[in-house]
Design a protein around this motif. Structure first.
Motif, PDB file in Angstrom:
ATOM      1  N   PHE A  21       0.837  -1.211   0.000  1.00 32.66           N
ATOM      2  CA  PHE A  21       0.000   0.000   0.000  1.00 32.66           C
ATOM      3  C   PHE A  21       0.871   1.261   0.000  1.00 32.66           C
ATOM      4  CE2 PHE A  21      -2.219   3.413   2.212  1.00 32.66           C
ATOM      5  CZ  PHE A  21      -3.432   3.451   1.541  1.00 32.66           C
ATOM      6  N   PHE A  22       1.918   1.256   0.820  1.00 34.67           N
ATOM      7  CA  PHE A  22       2.825   2.401   0.923  1.00 34.67           C
ATOM      8  C   PHE A  22       3.532   2.648  -0.411  1.00 34.67           C
ATOM      9  CE2 PHE A  22       7.030   4.159   2.350  1.00 34.67           C
ATOM     10  CZ  PHE A  22       6.541   5.381   2.781  1.00 34.67           C
ATOM     11  N   TYR A  23       3.974   1.568  -1.075  1.00 40.28           N
ATOM     12  CA  TYR A  23       4.607   1.719  -2.389  1.00 40.28           C
ATOM     13  C   TYR A  23       3.632   2.327  -3.393  1.00 40.28           C
ATOM     14  CZ  TYR A  23       6.025   0.585  -7.109  1.00 40.28           C
ATOM     15  OH  TYR A  23       6.303   0.687  -8.440  1.00 40.28           O
ATOM     16  N   GLY A  24       2.398   1.817  -3.410  1.00 43.64           N
ATOM     17  CA  GLY A  24       1.398   2.350  -4.329  1.00 43.64           C
ATOM     18  C   GLY A  24       1.174   3.835  -4.123  1.00 43.64           C
ATOM     19  N   LEU A  25       1.165   4.263  -2.857  1.00 46.90           N
ATOM     20  CA  LEU A  25       0.994   5.676  -2.542  1.00 46.90           C
ATOM     21  C   LEU A  25       2.156   6.508  -3.077  1.00 46.90           C
ATOM     22  CD1 LEU A  25      -0.538   7.927  -1.007  1.00 46.90           C
ATOM     23  CD2 LEU A  25       0.783   7.289   1.028  1.00 46.90           C
ATOM     24  N   LEU A  26       3.388   6.027  -2.867  1.00 41.98           N
ATOM     25  CA  LEU A  26       4.563   6.797  -3.282  1.00 41.98           C
ATOM     26  C   LEU A  26       4.686   6.877  -4.804  1.00 41.98           C
ATOM     27  CD1 LEU A  26       7.355   5.793  -0.723  1.00 41.98           C
ATOM     28  CD2 LEU A  26       5.899   7.815  -0.749  1.00 41.98           C
ATOM     29  N   VAL A  27       4.444   5.777  -5.502  1.00 38.75           N
ATOM     30  CA  VAL A  27       4.583   5.811  -6.958  1.00 38.75           C
ATOM     31  C   VAL A  27       3.502   6.701  -7.571  1.00 38.75           C
ATOM     32  CG1 VAL A  27       3.173   3.780  -7.534  1.00 38.75           C
ATOM     33  CG2 VAL A  27       5.075   4.410  -9.004  1.00 38.75           C
ATOM     34  N   SER A  28       2.318   6.738  -6.962  1.00 37.96           N
ATOM     35  CA  SER A  28       1.260   7.617  -7.471  1.00 37.96           C
ATOM     36  C   SER A  28       1.634   9.086  -7.264  1.00 37.96           C
ATOM     37  CB  SER A  28      -0.074   7.309  -6.780  1.00 37.96           C
ATOM     38  OG  SER A  28      -0.026   7.645  -5.406  1.00 37.96           O
ATOM     39  N   VAL A  31       4.265   9.893  -9.981  1.00 29.19           N
ATOM     40  CA  VAL A  31       3.674  10.028 -11.317  1.00 29.19           C
ATOM     41  C   VAL A  31       2.830  11.292 -11.429  1.00 29.19           C
ATOM     42  CG1 VAL A  31       2.023   9.026 -12.949  1.00 29.19           C
ATOM     43  CG2 VAL A  31       3.706   7.565 -11.831  1.00 29.19           C
ATOM     44  N   ASN A  32       1.913  11.480 -10.475  1.00 27.24           N
ATOM     45  CA  ASN A  32       0.922  12.561 -10.603  1.00 27.24           C
ATOM     46  C   ASN A  32       1.433  13.936 -10.175  1.00 27.24           C
ATOM     47  OD1 ASN A  32      -1.038  10.796 -11.564  1.00 27.24           O
ATOM     48  ND2 ASN A  32      -1.774  10.304  -9.511  1.00 27.24           N
ATOM     49  N   PHE A  33       2.348  13.984  -9.219  1.00 26.12           N
ATOM     50  CA  PHE A  33       2.810  15.272  -8.700  1.00 26.12           C
ATOM     51  C   PHE A  33       4.079  15.772  -9.384  1.00 26.12           C
ATOM     52  CE2 PHE A  33       0.772  14.869  -4.196  1.00 26.12           C
ATOM     53  CZ  PHE A  33      -0.447  14.581  -4.798  1.00 26.12           C
ATOM     54  N   PHE A  34       4.865  14.841  -9.934  1.00 30.45           N
ATOM     55  CA  PHE A  34       6.166  15.231 -10.477  1.00 30.45           C
ATOM     56  C   PHE A  34       6.358  14.862 -11.947  1.00 30.45           C
ATOM     57  CE2 PHE A  34       6.896  14.784  -5.860  1.00 30.45           C
ATOM     58  CZ  PHE A  34       7.301  16.080  -5.581  1.00 30.45           C
ATOM     59  N   TRP A  35       6.260  13.578 -12.272  1.00 25.29           N
ATOM     60  CA  TRP A  35       6.623  13.158 -13.629  1.00 25.29           C
ATOM     61  C   TRP A  35       5.676  13.702 -14.698  1.00 25.29           C
ATOM     62  CZ3 TRP A  35       7.405   7.474 -11.725  1.00 25.29           C
ATOM     63  CH2 TRP A  35       8.646   7.390 -11.081  1.00 25.29           C
ATOM     64  N   THR A  36       4.381  13.599 -14.466  1.00 21.62           N
ATOM     65  CA  THR A  36       3.430  14.073 -15.479  1.00 21.62           C
ATOM     66  C   THR A  36       3.518  15.588 -15.683  1.00 21.62           C
ATOM     67  OG1 THR A  36       1.929  12.217 -15.043  1.00 21.62           O
ATOM     68  CG2 THR A  36       1.009  14.142 -16.169  1.00 21.62           C
ATOM     69  N   PRO A  37       3.510  16.402 -14.612  1.00 22.19           N
ATOM     70  CA  PRO A  37       3.658  17.863 -14.829  1.00 22.19           C
ATOM     71  C   PRO A  37       4.997  18.242 -15.450  1.00 22.19           C
ATOM     72  CG  PRO A  37       2.845  17.410 -12.624  1.00 22.19           C
ATOM     73  CD  PRO A  37       3.266  16.095 -13.192  1.00 22.19           C
ATOM     74  N   ALA A 100      -0.635   0.274  -6.866  1.00 21.03           N
ATOM     75  CA  ALA A 100      -0.022   1.354  -7.636  1.00 21.03           C
ATOM     76  C   ALA A 100      -0.969   1.840  -8.735  1.00 21.03           C
ATOM     77  CB  ALA A 100       1.300   0.887  -8.238  1.00 21.03           C
ATOM     78  N   SER A 101      -1.571   0.906  -9.464  1.00 24.38           N
ATOM     79  CA  SER A 101      -2.479   1.269 -10.559  1.00 24.38           C
ATOM     80  C   SER A 101      -3.703   2.020 -10.053  1.00 24.38           C
ATOM     81  CB  SER A 101      -2.923   0.002 -11.309  1.00 24.38           C
ATOM     82  OG  SER A 101      -1.820  -0.670 -11.866  1.00 24.38           O
ATOM     83  N   ILE A 102      -4.291   1.529  -8.967  1.00 26.30           N
ATOM     84  CA  ILE A 102      -5.490   2.170  -8.414  1.00 26.30           C
ATOM     85  C   ILE A 102      -5.181   3.580  -7.913  1.00 26.30           C
ATOM     86  CG2 ILE A 102      -7.162   2.087  -6.518  1.00 26.30           C
ATOM     87  CD1 ILE A 102      -7.130  -0.972  -6.786  1.00 26.30           C
ATOM     88  N   MET A 103      -4.079   3.720  -7.210  1.00 24.13           N
ATOM     89  CA  MET A 103      -3.756   5.026  -6.625  1.00 24.13           C
ATOM     90  C   MET A 103      -3.340   6.044  -7.682  1.00 24.13           C
ATOM     91  SD  MET A 103      -1.920   4.148  -3.015  1.00 24.13           S
ATOM     92  CE  MET A 103      -2.717   3.069  -1.833  1.00 24.13           C
ATOM     93  N   ILE A 104      -2.625   5.583  -8.720  1.00 22.46           N
ATOM     94  CA  ILE A 104      -2.287   6.507  -9.813  1.00 22.46           C
ATOM     95  C   ILE A 104      -3.563   7.037 -10.446  1.00 22.46           C
ATOM     96  CG2 ILE A 104      -1.294   6.655 -12.135  1.00 22.46           C
ATOM     97  CD1 ILE A 104       0.862   4.693 -11.207  1.00 22.46           C
ATOM     98  N   ARG A 105      -4.588   6.178 -10.515  1.00 24.01           N
ATOM     99  CA  ARG A 105      -5.864   6.563 -11.111  1.00 24.01           C
ATOM    100  C   ARG A 105      -6.690   7.469 -10.192  1.00 24.01           C
ATOM    101  NH1 ARG A 105      -8.452   7.870 -15.613  1.00 24.01           N
ATOM    102  NH2 ARG A 105     -10.679   7.409 -15.487  1.00 24.01           N
ATOM    103  N   ILE A 107      -5.748   9.132  -7.046  1.00 24.30           N
ATOM    104  CA  ILE A 107      -5.180  10.307  -6.375  1.00 24.30           C
ATOM    105  C   ILE A 107      -5.079  11.472  -7.361  1.00 24.30           C
ATOM    106  CG2 ILE A 107      -3.101  11.263  -5.298  1.00 24.30           C
ATOM    107  CD1 ILE A 107      -2.661   8.629  -3.939  1.00 24.30           C
ATOM    108  N   GLN A 108      -5.741  12.550  -7.036  1.00 30.56           N
ATOM    109  CA  GLN A 108      -5.741  13.716  -7.915  1.00 30.56           C
ATOM    110  C   GLN A 108      -4.432  14.493  -7.764  1.00 30.56           C
ATOM    111  OE1 GLN A 108      -8.167  14.362 -10.195  1.00 30.56           O
ATOM    112  NE2 GLN A 108      -8.922  12.361  -9.512  1.00 30.56           N
ATOM    113  N   PRO A 109      -3.798  14.814  -8.889  1.00 32.28           N
ATOM    114  CA  PRO A 109      -2.513  15.520  -8.793  1.00 32.28           C
ATOM    115  C   PRO A 109      -2.660  16.928  -8.237  1.00 32.28           C
ATOM    116  CG  PRO A 109      -3.261  15.383 -11.080  1.00 32.28           C
ATOM    117  CD  PRO A 109      -4.194  14.544 -10.275  1.00 32.28           C
ATOM    118  N   ILE A 110      -1.684  17.300  -7.435  1.00 28.55           N
ATOM    119  CA  ILE A 110      -1.590  18.672  -6.945  1.00 28.55           C
ATOM    120  C   ILE A 110      -0.430  19.333  -7.692  1.00 28.55           C
ATOM    121  CG2 ILE A 110      -1.128  20.141  -4.933  1.00 28.55           C
ATOM    122  CD1 ILE A 110      -2.211  17.908  -3.184  1.00 28.55           C
TER     123      ILE A 110
END
Length: 291
Positions: A21-28, A31-37, A100-105, A107-110
């Motif tokens: 669960f912790f890994y899924g949170l961190l990878v999301s 992806v959403n806060f750093f890599w995509t922007p 990881a897949s669920i959380m990336i989907r 968690i809304q990016p800030i």
């Protein structure tokens, strides 16, 4: 005894579930806060899933998001792990990738920043810590990890060349899609990610240990009670100061086992001289615990 073993097994499974669960949170977050922007591509299967997301963005119903792509690309890896590694390993890898897949989907990016250098460094650090922490607790994050384990078990070699080739493809793709400066930013992310994984997951780092003692049997028994390691004995050594007889012991451990070694030496011979140095390469049999 059976009840105690069941309790310990349940505790281990609960811990691994929490780590997944912790890994899924961190990878999301990466992806959403750093890599995509920052228009940064990650390494391995996550980077491939990002690439698929970019290439299918204009295809409407056929658009494959990063979250979905990450899960779909890992499906053949699950099959390989089930056949070649083990069922328990595969189950927790599946859970890790699913989280990881669920959380990336979900968690809304800030929006923190779009600066590609900041996004590359912090995204790589966050994901590297999550990946290293998962590996340290005996959980694979899927993708190239599984291929690497299978290759290492079959040939005794690391999968460094394949990793380099695969990640080079990701970096080149970033250059074609976003421009060549972003390829270099993605390369920076790969470097930071790898370094943080190495800092967190220390089991693969090997070290040579030399022990000079006058209580060799006690030291050997203590070390082998704390870890599974072979030891080479050199008799007939002599101390230059008091000219007393000593025995030299050689072994190779992982950095992950450092605490166990220190405990063993404290129990067996606190006055022994112990020298520890990094080992570049080990030829021959070196025991590695199963996942």
């Amino acid at each position: 005894m059976d009840d105690v073993q069941q309790l310990m097994k349940r505790h281990t499974y609960t811990t691994k579930f929490s780590v997944a669960f912790f890994y899924g949170l961190l990878v999301s977050i990466a992806v959403n806060f750093f890599w995509t922007p920052g228009k940064i591509y990650s390494s391995g299967v996550t980077g491939l899933a990002q690439l698929v997301n970019t290439l299918t963005a204009g295809l409407g119903a056929f658009h494959i998001t990063t979250a979905l792509g990450l899960f779909l690309i890992n499906i053949p890896m699950f099959v390989l792990a089930w056949k070649r590694i083990g069922k328990t390993f595969t189950v927790f890898t599946f859970i890790c990738v699913l989280f990881a897949s669920i959380m990336i989907r979900l968690i809304q990016p800030i929006h923190l920043t779009s600066d590609p250098i900041i996004c590359a460094i912090f995204g790589g650090a966050v994901n590297g810590f999550g990946t290293g922490f998962a590996l340290k607790n005996g959980i694979s994050t899927g993708g190239l990890d599984i291929i690497g384990i299978v290759v290492r078990r079959k040939t005794g070699r690391s999968m460094g060349t394949i990793n380099i080739a695969f990640n080079s493809l990701i970096v080149i793709s970033a250059g074609f899609v976003y421009g060549w400066p972003y390829a270099l930013y993605s390369a920076l992310e790969l470097y930071v990610n790898a370094k943080v994984i190495d800092m967190t997951f220390t089991r693969q780092q090997r070290m040579q240990v030399m022990v000079i003692t006058d209580r060799p049997k006690t030291v050997i028994d203590s070390i082998q009670n704390h870890m599974r390691r072979g030891i080479t004995i050199v008799h007939g050594a002599e101390g230059a100061y008091h000219h007393d007889e000593k025995t030299i012991l050689f072994t190779v451990i992982t950095r992950y086992e450092m605490d166990a070694l220190e405990t063993a030496m404290e129990e067996a011979d606190p006055k022994a001289f112990v020298s520890i140095s990094d080992t570049v390469k080990v030829l021959g049999h070196f025991y590695e615990p199963k996942w």
